[in-house]
Design a protein around this motif. Structure first.
Motif, PDB file in Angstrom:
ATOM      1  N   VAL A 229      75.545 -54.679  66.667  1.00  0.00           N
ATOM      2  CA  VAL A 229      76.366 -55.783  66.649  1.00  0.00           C
ATOM      3  C   VAL A 229      75.372 -56.847  65.870  1.00  0.00           C
ATOM      4  O   VAL A 229      74.285 -56.644  66.186  1.00  0.00           O
ATOM      5  N   GLY A 230      75.930 -57.593  64.934  1.00  0.00           N
ATOM      6  CA  GLY A 230      75.018 -58.394  64.269  1.00  0.00           C
ATOM      7  C   GLY A 230      75.675 -59.545  63.328  1.00  0.00           C
ATOM      8  O   GLY A 230      77.115 -59.831  63.673  1.00  0.00           O
TER       9      GLY A 230
ATOM     10  N   ALA B 164      71.564 -56.201  67.002  1.00  0.00           N
ATOM     11  CA  ALA B 164      71.230 -55.645  68.354  1.00  0.00           C
ATOM     12  C   ALA B 164      71.958 -54.334  68.548  1.00  0.00           C
ATOM     13  O   ALA B 164      73.086 -54.211  68.103  1.00  0.00           O
ATOM     14  N   ALA B 165      71.530 -53.473  69.531  1.00  0.00           N
ATOM     15  CA  ALA B 165      72.196 -52.239  69.908  1.00  0.00           C
ATOM     16  C   ALA B 165      73.169 -52.443  70.786  1.00  0.00           C
ATOM     17  O   ALA B 165      73.096 -53.300  71.619  1.00  0.00           O
TER      18      ALA B 165
ATOM     19  N   THR C 225      73.487 -61.471  73.653  1.00  0.00           N
ATOM     20  CA  THR C 225      72.646 -61.903  72.552  1.00  0.00           C
ATOM     21  C   THR C 225      73.292 -62.901  71.632  1.00  0.00           C
ATOM     22  O   THR C 225      74.406 -62.867  71.393  1.00  0.00           O
ATOM     23  N   MET C 226      72.371 -63.879  71.016  1.00  0.00           N
ATOM     24  CA  MET C 226      72.696 -64.692  70.115  1.00  0.00           C
ATOM     25  C   MET C 226      71.906 -64.630  68.662  1.00  0.00           C
ATOM     26  O   MET C 226      70.658 -64.479  68.756  1.00  0.00           O
ATOM     27  N   PHE C 227      72.562 -64.580  67.475  1.00  0.00           N
ATOM     28  CA  PHE C 227      71.784 -64.201  66.226  1.00  0.00           C
ATOM     29  C   PHE C 227      71.787 -65.810  65.357  1.00  0.00           C
ATOM     30  O   PHE C 227      72.795 -66.435  65.515  1.00  0.00           O
ATOM     31  N   THR C 228      70.734 -66.077  64.870  1.00  0.00           N
ATOM     32  CA  THR C 228      70.455 -67.047  64.078  1.00  0.00           C
ATOM     33  C   THR C 228      70.581 -66.953  62.855  1.00  0.00           C
ATOM     34  O   THR C 228      70.219 -67.905  62.048  1.00  0.00           O
TER      35      THR C 228
END
Length: 234
Positions: A185-186, A119-120, A110-113
């Motif tokens: 996670v975030g 995300a779990a 996953t990629m966070f912007t």
């Protein structure tokens, strides 16, 4: 990402802050000997934000108290992996080993912007990585502190005749965090600079009248499940 392979792992503890003003701590990761290191950090229940890369180390600011344990995973770019006795290997047409089952390619699920995105973890072990630092610096309204008090306009001339102009600066660096308690996670904001700035007289203030900056960044959630800690792979 298949070319980014885990080169070594290890543990450490956060230290007194090496930069910033109000973040509780910093952490350093030794990346000496790596060609293009990308570091993933796992520090449970806290966040770490990349603050700079230079020489043989990565410097991070952290929301954890001094002495908090963390785990790091250093990934490096490789076009040809060592040839071992692993049962599964792949070569390209030039004879370079591009996959070797003895090593761990980076798995960024996953990629966070944006800050606050999570995300779990779904029972997996995660660390977070970012290729560059990112955050914001926002300057608040300026006031005159002549004769002891904050005054916005003392003489109808704004701040032109003020000798002591000050403003509040709000700055943050963005980083990643793992929260085992709620299984997420975030991406989070880590305090870096939240202080009052003394700009001097009007001439000095106006010549450095920077309204602030925004530097977007992508934080990657990296699956590090079953990667041995305290190991050097190549």
């Amino acid at each position: 990402m298949m070319s980014m392979v885990c080169r070594r792992t290890g543990t450490g503890q956060t230290v007194t802050r090496q930069g910033g003003n109000t973040n509780p701590s910093s952490l350093l990761v030794d990346v000496s000997g790596c060609a293009y290191p990308l570091v993933a950090i796992k520090i449970d229940n806290y966040a770490a934000a990349l603050a700079g890369k230079g020489g043989s180390s990565n410097h991070w600011v952290c929301s954890a108290p001094v002495g908090t344990a963390f785990t790091y995973y250093i990934y490096d770019y490789s076009t040809s992996l060592p040839n071992t006795n692993a049962p599964a290997k792949l070569w390209d047409e030039s004879g370079r080993c591009t996959f070797n089952g003895d090593f761990f390619p980076m798995v960024a699920t996953t990629m966070f912007t944006g800050v606050g995105q999570t995300a779990a973890t779904n029972g997996r072990t995660y660390a977070t990585a970012q290729g560059q630092m990112g955050g914001h610096s926002r300057r608040g309204d300026a006031s005159c502190y002549d004769s002891g008090g904050p005054r916005v306009d003392t003489d109808g001339e704004g701040l032109r005749n003020c000798r002591d102009i000050r403003y509040r600066n709000d700055g943050k660096l963005y980083g990643g965090g793992v929260r085992p308690g709620d299984g997420t996670v975030g991406m989070y904001a880590v305090t870096w600079d939240d202080v009052q700035v003394s700009a001097g007289n009007y001439n000095s203030y106006s010549s450095n009248d920077v309204r602030g900056w925004e530097a977007p960044v992508t934080v990657m959630a990296v699956d590090v499940t079953n990667i041995p800690v305290g190991a050097t792979f190549f």
